[in-house]
Design an enzyme around this catalytic site. Structure first.
Site, PDB file in Angstrom:
ATOM      1  N   THR A   1      -3.871  25.374 -36.397  1.00  0.00           N
ATOM      2  CA  THR A   1      -4.927  24.583 -37.026  1.00  0.00           C
ATOM      3  C   THR A   1      -5.261  23.349 -36.199  1.00  0.00           C
ATOM      4  OG1 THR A   1      -4.157  25.317 -39.183  1.00  0.00           O
ATOM      5  CG2 THR A   1      -5.630  23.421 -39.139  1.00  0.00           C
TER       6      THR A   1
ATOM      7  N   CYS B   1      10.134   6.463  12.026  1.00  0.00           N
ATOM      8  CA  CYS B   1       9.525   5.631  10.983  1.00  0.00           C
ATOM      9  C   CYS B   1       9.184   6.497   9.766  1.00  0.00           C
ATOM     10  CB  CYS B   1       8.261   4.958  11.507  1.00  0.00           C
ATOM     11  SG  CYS B   1       8.596   3.645  12.701  1.00  0.00           S
TER      12      CYS B   1
ATOM     13  N   ASP C   1       3.635   8.802  14.400  1.00  0.00           N
ATOM     14  CA  ASP C   1       3.947   8.316  13.052  1.00  0.00           C
ATOM     15  C   ASP C   1       2.681   7.873  12.333  1.00  0.00           C
ATOM     16  OD1 ASP C   1       5.900   7.289  10.949  1.00  0.00           O
ATOM     17  OD2 ASP C   1       4.775   5.474  11.444  1.00  0.00           O
TER      18      ASP C   1
ATOM     19  N   ASP D   1      -2.124  18.868 -32.305  1.00  0.00           N
ATOM     20  CA  ASP D   1      -3.119  17.840 -32.595  1.00  0.00           C
ATOM     21  C   ASP D   1      -2.560  16.434 -32.497  1.00  0.00           C
ATOM     22  OD1 ASP D   1      -1.602  17.570 -34.853  1.00  0.00           O
ATOM     23  OD2 ASP D   1      -3.096  18.361 -36.233  1.00  0.00           O
TER      24      ASP D   1
ATOM     25  N   CYS E   1       6.781  -0.202   0.513  1.00  0.00           N
ATOM     26  CA  CYS E   1       6.429  -1.610   0.302  1.00  0.00           C
ATOM     27  C   CYS E   1       6.904  -2.060  -1.075  1.00  0.00           C
ATOM     28  CB  CYS E   1       4.910  -1.803   0.400  1.00  0.00           C
ATOM     29  SG  CYS E   1       4.175  -1.383   1.983  1.00  0.00           S
TER      30      CYS E   1
ATOM     31  N   ASP F   1      -0.142  25.184 -31.430  1.00  0.00           N
ATOM     32  CA  ASP F   1      -0.310  25.111 -32.876  1.00  0.00           C
ATOM     33  C   ASP F   1      -1.610  25.835 -33.205  1.00  0.00           C
ATOM     34  OD1 ASP F   1       0.033  24.183 -35.589  1.00  0.00           O
ATOM     35  OD2 ASP F   1      -1.574  22.760 -35.152  1.00  0.00           O
TER      36      ASP F   1
ATOM     37  N   ASP G   1       0.783  -1.227   0.000  1.00  0.00           N
ATOM     38  CA  ASP G   1       0.000   0.000   0.000  1.00  0.00           C
ATOM     39  C   ASP G   1       0.821   1.286   0.000  1.00  0.00           C
ATOM     40  OD1 ASP G   1      -2.445  -1.466   0.127  1.00  0.00           O
ATOM     41  OD2 ASP G   1      -2.044  -1.811   2.247  1.00  0.00           O
ATOM     42  N   CYS G   2       2.141   1.184  -0.105  1.00  0.00           N
ATOM     43  CA  CYS G   2       2.928   2.414  -0.132  1.00  0.00           C
ATOM     44  C   CYS G   2       4.204   2.178  -0.930  1.00  0.00           C
ATOM     45  CB  CYS G   2       3.268   2.891   1.287  1.00  0.00           C
ATOM     46  SG  CYS G   2       4.411   1.815   2.162  1.00  0.00           S
TER      47      CYS G   2
ATOM     48  N   CYS H   1       7.272   6.174   7.092  1.00  0.00           N
ATOM     49  CA  CYS H   1       6.075   5.914   6.281  1.00  0.00           C
ATOM     50  C   CYS H   1       5.453   7.182   5.731  1.00  0.00           C
ATOM     51  CB  CYS H   1       5.030   5.160   7.104  1.00  0.00           C
ATOM     52  SG  CYS H   1       5.287   3.382   7.109  1.00  0.00           S
TER      53      CYS H   1
END
Length: 708
Positions: free
Chosen positions: A406, A360, A687, A601, A19, A404, A15-16, A362
């Site tokens: 056109t 820590c 933390d 484009d 990890c 640009d 989840d981070c 995190c």
């Protein structure tokens, strides 16, 4: 030796960014493994593996040893359609069960301590030692896999140290709070993923396919290019396609963010996930399910989340030495005061352990990727596709936006307004020019061919295809010789223009029209004037940029008078008569003065888009718009550029807020720890609290909507 084959693993509990880094470090030490790509935002691990050297199950076991749950292993790199993962209640997941287990052990120790107070120390010690086992195992596995300084290492050392100095009750509380913090990370990451997965619900799983006059219900992924489907009022379009029969308003808000329904008639493009409002449409499918607009948006955002922004890379480098440095500082706090100043060993060991918990990383590690992921998701929901954190960061720093003309500032569909014959009739001039431009894709050439078709003119035959000289002319061979359609400047290089002809060109250009010259050999046969009206929102888009202090200018190959007339109307500078190499040189010159965004484009402007600091493609979900540049505007509006910059600046602000929260809280609690105010459970709570605050702050971006 067997060739390496693709292998993909979905990982629960990753989840981070730290990890992901831990998993990447562990897996890259396995023999025969290459091209590792860990995406924590999507919860996946993709790689190539030589199965003669490392079996796929070994990879899964390595991931499991680090404390994560590998699921859905396989050799297929991507499913045909994006799939939405089933979300189980938090208490059924591995981290939820760990929270319940550690909390139950602490509660049991607390209750028994009330009955057996003489055993209190032993009861809390037992609860702490049992609870710390899963985290200690992960710390050991990380150390053996090349990541010795992980958050599990810090927490395990602090908890075991607390037990050793007789603070077992606090050790047990620390472990419970740490488990709760990990669970909150999982919940927050799930919410961020849901912001993208919501797009999956837009695509219907079934479609009404028409074959031989009969209509059958089939799965959307079974549709092939060329199939015809019936889309009834209220139905969602099952995949990208072109309307071949019927007329109806279609709500494209779920795909492009465009709030006003768009009328779709025969020949119009429709996108997967858009909603048919009031009439039945027959649609010819142009993209299979795995390659429709929604699928590509989801895959683009997932890939973008994999690419790290510069700030994220800086934080990663910082965190690599931050954790061992924090352990060294904690050791000095433990050792120096007792040895140098006669401090109490137990007091300073306690404060050193608290320092470990405060250190820590995190919250710091997640500060940037969480904001980037939320910013990318918010952009996708607003029809603003950004290919990676680097592009998202750069957009907020651009000093100049070059457009640009056109198809970008203008509608891209010029119309023939004037035909001035020199050596023949209007019809003959238009017919020959259309023959030369017959196979062109340039908007001016397309407009000339359409004008000839509208008059029902017979076009003379050409031998071979037209030869285009970029920025100058298109030349084709007719029966009577070569003919070309090109710019007045090119014509002047080939022949001397008569005074009357030159005056006519000047007069037409002063009206904001683009003039092309038809030549046969070295002889001028006629002039054709065309005008491409500015987009309705072009002036507002330019104004919103200048209000933000961003310089806006037009880079075009068109003539100076036409460019200046349009630029004056829109309120920006113009650089005209630029051939492709001159446009590239101008981009380079502007880039030297500061970051520059180029908007085009996505086809003719590809070199300029690539040369700019960040390239932005206009286009409502076209292949080129999604694949050429660093960002794409699905709404196809000029105001989207200001929206992109505003979103980027909001994301950059969020990142620095997150870093300030993470480091600020640590600084405050470090000071209170040194003065003996902070307890162990307060340290870990600081933390965990910082991580929750950082994640919650980042999630605010998902609901972001640019101000007008």
């Amino acid at each position: 030796m067997a060739a390496a084959s693709p292998y993909r693993l979905r990982i629960e509990g990753m989840d981070c960014a730290s990890c992901a880094l831990k998993i990447e470090t562990a897996v890259q030490r396995l023999p025969g493994v290459s091209d590792i790509n860990v995406n924590y935002a999507n919860g996946t691990l993709a790689l190539r593996v030589d199965e003669d050297r490392t079996a796929p199950r070994t990879i899964a076991e390595k991931v499991r040893a680090l404390g994560y749950t590998p699921v859905d292993a396989g050799a297929e790199p991507e499913p045909a359609l994006p799939t939405k993962r089933v979300r189980e209640p938090w208490w059924q997941g591995a981290k939820g069960r760990l929270v319940l287990m550690t909390a139950a052990l602490f509660a049991l120790a607390f209750l028994l301590a009330q009955v057996l107070p003489q055993w209190e120390q032993w009861l809390y010690s037992g609860a702490a030692l049992i609870s710390v086992i899963p985290f200690a195992r992960r710390a050991v596995a990380g150390a053996m896999s090349g990541s010795p300084f992980t958050i599990e290492t810090l927490m395990s050392v602090a908890a075991l140290g607390a037990v050793a100095i007789g603070e077992a009750e606090e050790a047990a509380v620390v472990i419970v709070l740490f488990a709760v913090g990990e669970l909150l990370e999982t919940v927050a990451a799930g919410r961020a993923r849901a912001g993208i997965e919501a797009l999956i619900d837009l695509v219907p799983r079934v479609a009404l396919r028409e074959r031989s006059g009969a209509i059958e219900k089939v799965a959307a992924e079974e549709l092939a290019v060329g199939d015809v489907v019936v889309v009834r009022p209220g139905d969602r379009v099952p995949s990208d396609g072109t309307v071949i029969d019927g007329a109806s308003e279609v709500d494209e808000a779920p795909v492009t963010g465009e709030s006003v329904p768009v009328l779709k008639e025969a020949g119009a493009k429709v996108f997967a996930g858009s909603i048919n409002a009031n009439g039945e449409l027959r649609v010819e499918i142009s993209h299979v399910a795995a390659d429709n607009t929604i699928a590509r948006i989801i895959h683009m955002v997932e890939e973008a989340q994999e690419s790290k922004a510069p700030t994220a890379r800086m934080i990663d480098r910082f965190s690599r030495w931050y954790t061992p440095a924090a352990m060294a500082v904690a050791a000095l706090i433990i050792v120096v005061p007792p040895l140098a100043f006669g401090g109490d060993w137990m007091t300073w060991i306690y404060r050193g352990l608290a320092t470990l918990l405060i250190a820590c990383p995190c919250a710091l590690v997640i500060s940037t990727p969480a904001a980037i992921a939320s910013g990318l998701a918010a952009g996708a929901r607003q029809g603003l596709l950004i290919k990676g954190g680097a592009a998202l960061e750069t957009l907020g720093k651009v000093a100049t936006v070059a457009f640009d003309k056109t198809g970008t500032l203008t509608r891209g569909r010029p119309q023939v307004t004037d035909i001035v014959p020199v050596g023949g009739s209007e019809e003959s001039v238009l017919a020959v020019a259309a023959a030369v431009e017959r196979n062109t894709s340039h908007p001016l050439g397309v407009a000339i061919v359409e004008a000839a078709e509208a008059r029902g003119l017979d076009l003379p035959a050409t031998f071979g295809g037209g030869i285009a000289t970029p920025g100058k002319a298109v030349t084709a061979r007719l029966k009577e010789g070569f003919a070309s359609v090109g710019s007045p400047r090119h014509a002047a290089e080939q022949a001397t223009l008569e005074a009357g002809t030159a005056e006519t060109i000047t007069a037409l250009e002063s009206q904001g029209k683009t003039v092309v010259v038809l030549m046969k050999g070295k002889s001028v046969e006629g002039l054709i004037a065309l005008r491409d009206e500015p987009r309705e929102d072009a002036a507002e888009g330019v104004r919103r940029l200048t209000d933000r202090g961003v310089r806006a200018l037009m880079l075009t190959g068109d003539n100076r008078r036409t460019a200046e007339a349009i630029a004056a109307h829109l309120g920006l500078e113009a650089r005209a008569e630029l051939l492709p190499d001159a446009k590239l040189a101008e981009i380079g010159r502007l880039k030297a003065a500061g970051p520059i965004a180029m908007v085009g484009d996505g086809i003719n402007d590809a070199p300029a888009l690539a040369a700019a600091s960040v390239g932005v493609a206009m286009g409502a979900g076209t292949d080129v718009a999604l694949e050429t540049a660093d960002a794409a505007l699905l709404k196809n509006r000029v105001t989207g550029i200001a929206d992109l910059i505003a979103l980027s600046q909001a994301t950059l602000g969020n990142i620095w807020q997150n870093i300030a929260i993470a480091l600020g809280l640590k600084a405050v609690f470090l000071v209170t720890t040194l003065f003996g105010v902070t307890t162990l459970w307060m340290a870990i709570l600081a933390d965990t609290g910082a991580t929750v605050l950082v994640t919650a702050n980042a999630l605010r971006l998902i609901a972001y909507k640019p101000s007008k």
